[in-house]
Design a protein around this motif. Structure first.
Motif, short mmCIF file in Angstrom:
data_model
loop_
_atom_site.label_atom_id
_atom_site.label_comp_id
_atom_site.label_asym_id
_atom_site.label_seq_id
_atom_site.Cartn_x
_atom_site.Cartn_y
_atom_site.Cartn_z
N ILE A 157 -30.52 -66.71 56.51
CA ILE A 157 -30.69 -66.29 55.12
C ILE A 157 -31.01 -64.80 55.10
O ILE A 157 -32.04 -64.36 55.62
CB ILE A 157 -31.79 -67.13 54.41
CG1 ILE A 157 -31.35 -68.59 54.29
CG2 ILE A 157 -32.14 -66.53 53.06
CD1 ILE A 157 -30.08 -68.82 53.46
N ARG A 158 -30.09 -64.03 54.52
CA ARG A 158 -30.22 -62.57 54.56
C ARG A 158 -30.48 -61.97 53.19
O ARG A 158 -30.89 -60.83 53.09
CB ARG A 158 -28.93 -61.97 55.13
CG ARG A 158 -28.46 -62.67 56.39
CD ARG A 158 -27.14 -62.11 56.84
NE ARG A 158 -27.31 -60.71 57.22
CZ ARG A 158 -26.34 -59.81 57.15
NH1 ARG A 158 -25.15 -60.16 56.71
NH2 ARG A 158 -26.57 -58.58 57.51
N GLY A 159 -30.17 -62.73 52.16
CA GLY A 159 -30.38 -62.21 50.81
C GLY A 159 -31.67 -62.77 50.23
O GLY A 159 -31.77 -63.96 49.95
N VAL A 196 -28.89 -69.40 46.91
CA VAL A 196 -28.09 -70.02 47.97
C VAL A 196 -27.14 -71.05 47.36
O VAL A 196 -27.29 -71.45 46.21
CB VAL A 196 -28.99 -70.72 49.03
CG1 VAL A 196 -29.82 -69.72 49.81
CG2 VAL A 196 -29.87 -71.78 48.39
N SER A 197 -26.18 -71.50 48.18
CA SER A 197 -25.31 -72.58 47.72
C SER A 197 -26.09 -73.89 47.79
O SER A 197 -27.09 -73.99 48.52
CB SER A 197 -24.04 -72.63 48.55
OG SER A 197 -24.36 -72.86 49.90
N MET A 241 -22.52 -64.28 52.31
CA MET A 241 -22.83 -63.01 52.97
C MET A 241 -22.29 -63.05 54.39
O MET A 241 -22.41 -64.06 55.08
CB MET A 241 -24.33 -62.77 52.97
CG MET A 241 -24.86 -62.66 51.54
SD MET A 241 -26.64 -62.44 51.45
CE MET A 241 -26.78 -60.68 51.71
N SER A 295 -23.92 -69.77 56.08
CA SER A 295 -22.67 -70.55 56.14
C SER A 295 -21.81 -70.12 57.33
O SER A 295 -21.15 -70.94 57.95
CB SER A 295 -21.89 -70.44 54.83
OG SER A 295 -21.52 -69.12 54.59
N1 GLN Z 1 -25.26 -68.61 51.10
C1 GLN Z 1 -25.13 -67.36 51.78
C2 GLN Z 1 -24.31 -67.56 53.06
O1 GLN Z 1 -24.39 -68.60 53.63
C3 GLN Z 1 -26.49 -66.78 52.14
C4 GLN Z 1 -27.31 -66.55 50.92
C5 GLN Z 1 -28.59 -65.87 51.23
O2 GLN Z 1 -28.75 -65.30 52.30
N2 GLN Z 1 -29.49 -65.92 50.28
O3 GLN Z 1 -23.61 -66.66 53.47
#
Ligand code: GLN
Ligand code: ATP
Length: 151
Positions: free
Chosen positions: A51-53, A92-93, A141, A146
């Motif tokens: 998780i980067r965001g 996130v998804s 991202m 993912s």
């Molecule tokens: N859902 C994004 C991914 O998997 C990551 C979202 C996030 O880092 N908050 O690329």
């Protein structure tokens, strides 16, 4: 203390492709100052799962902690009853929500009053300003969760 797993809900309501995990967490010992290591403890745990965001804000809150033995008198919403907290917002998804929630709990839980609360909020759309991309393309991202889990 046994690890308490977040109650898993297979269907969040309303249904959405994306959710915002909004966590209001302890940031110090009931003080007006946030201890920076608490924030990095949670954010590095998130980074470890891809998780980067993450958006972080300094907030002040009033909850059960304000009514606990730790409070210093008065139960009304007076200035001194607000405690410094950290707010983390992570979009996130849908299939990533539980992992994010579990990771936050694991990193932030002390078991004491004032550990905080997590809200899961549906998100209608995501738009990347630089490119104008929307939806999945904007939310995904490079090097994100993912990518990591499909590798
Ligand atoms: N859902 C994004 C991914 O998997 C990551 C979202 C996030 O880092 N908050 O690329
Ligand atoms: P670009 O590829 O154009 O750099 P980006 O998708 O990497 O776009 P940033 O410009 O780095 O996005 O994001 C700006 C800010 O938005 C970040 O500093 C962070 O606060 C917030 N942010 C980005 N993605 C998320 C997310 N999924 N959840 C919460 N906050 C986010």
């Amino acid at each position: 203390v046994p690890v308490v797993r977040a109650q898993s809900s297979s269907g969040y309501v309303p249904d959405s492709k994306f959710y915002k995990v909004e966590a209001i967490l302890r940031c110090g010992n009931n003080s007006l100052i946030c201890l920076p290591w608490r924030v990095s403890q949670v954010s590095s745990a998130l980074l470890k799962i891809g998780i980067r965001g993450v958006t972080v804000s300094d907030v002040r809150g009033f909850g059960a902690q304000g009514g606990s033995t730790e409070r210093h008198g008065g139960s009304e919403f007076s200035e001194d009853n607000f405690v410094a907290k950290i707010k983390m917002e992570i979009v996130v998804s849908k299939d990533q929500v539980e992992a994010v929630v579990d990771t936050i709990i694991e990193a932030a839980k002390t078991g004491e009053i004032g550990d905080g609360k997590i809200f899961v909020v549906p998100v209608s759309d995501v738009i990347r300003v630089r490119t104008g991309e929307r939806g999945e393309k904007a939310e995904k991202m490079t090097g994100g969760l993912s990518d990591v889990s499909s590798a």
